[in-house]
Design an enzyme around this catalytic site. Structure first.
Site: not given
Ligand code: G3P
Length: 217
Positions: A87
C-alpha cells in the site's frame, strides 16, 4: 464486487471470513495502532496472522515517503507472504514506486486518493488497486460517491485494469451505492458489511414462519 474488511482486528477479520464472503483485508498505520500493534516485529507478525486467516489480498502500508525507502520497505513487505499487497500513498515518490513495483510484478494499492486526476495517475503507473476515500470526502461536504463514478468512467474509457477499491466506507449505504456505481472492491468495517443482512420484514417474516410452524406441531 469484492468485499475487503478495513481493519487490523483479528477477531473481526475471523468473523468476516466465517461469513464466507471475504475477499481480502486492508490495513493502515492508524488501524494497526488502534489494535495496539507497534514495533516492526509485531507489525510483521500481525500481517502474517492476517494472511493465515484470509485467502485473498492483504494490504500492508509503507511508512516511507521517499522513492528508495518505499521500494525497500515495499519489497520487504511483499516478501513476507504472497498475499501481501504493497500500500503506497498517492505522492510523487509513491507513483514512481508503483511503476517500479508493477514492473517487478508486485501488487500495489495506491492509497489516500481524493481526486480523479490522482486515480488516473495511479492507473497509468500500473497500480493493482486505487483507494478513493469516500467517507473523508463526505466529511468535508464533497460527494465521495461522485468520485467513484468519475473514476469508473475514466477507467472504462481506456480499459485500465486498476481496480477501484472504495475505501473510508462509513455505513452500509456506501457499500450499496458503490456496488451500483461499479466499484470493483469495497473495503469496509465489519459493522457496515453486517448491516447488509438486516431488514425488518425479514425479522417479522421469520418470526411468523417459526410461530406458524409451532402451531402446526
Ligand atoms: O484504509 C483506509 C480507509 O478506509 C480509512 O478510512 O474511516 O479512516 O476514513 P477512515
Amino acid at each position: 464486487m469484492k468485499f475487503f474488511i478495513d481493519t487490523a482486528n483479528l477477531d473481526q477479520i475471523k468473523e468476516a471470513q466465517s461469513l464466507g464472503i471475504l475477499d481480502g483485508v486492508t490495513t493502515n498505520p492508524s488501524l494497526m495502532a488502534k489494535e495496539g500493534v507497534t514495533g516492526q516485529k509485531n507489525i510483521i507478525d500481525h500481517y502474517l496472522k492476517i494472511c493465515d486467516i484470509v485467502d485473498g489480498d492483504v494490504s500492508a502500508e509503507v511508512i516511507s515517503v521517499d522513492y528508495k525507502g518505499i521500494v525497500k520497505e515495499g519489497e520487504e513487505l511483499a516478501s513476507l507472504h504472497k498475499q501481501i499487497v504493497i500500500k503506497v500513498p498517492m505522492i510523487e515518490e509513491g507513483v514512481k514506486a508503483i511503476r517500479y513495483f508493477n514492473d517487478k510484478g508486485l501488487k500495489t494499492n495506491c492509497t489516500l486518493v481524493f481526486s480523479s486526476g490522482q486515480a488516473l495517475l495511479a492507473a497509468k503507473a500500473g497500480a493493482t488497486y486505487v483507494s478513493p476515500f469516500i467517507g473523508r470526502l463526505d466529511d468535508i461536504s464533497t460527494d465521495g460517491l461522485e468520485l467513484i463514478g468519475d473514476i469508473r468512467d475514466i477507467y472504462d474509457n481506456y480499459a485500465y485494469e486498476t481496480e477501484i477499491l472504495a475505501a473510508s466506507i462509513r455505513h452500509t449505504m456506501h457499500i450499496i451505492d458503490c456496488a451500483k456505481i461499479g466499484a470493483d472492491v469495497v473495503t469496509s468495517p465489519l459493522s457496515a458489511i453486517k448491516g447488509l443482512l438486516n431488514h425488518p420484514l425479514t425479522d417479522l417474516g421469520l418470526e411468523k414462519f417459526l410461530n406458524d410452524h409451532k402451531k402446526g406441531n
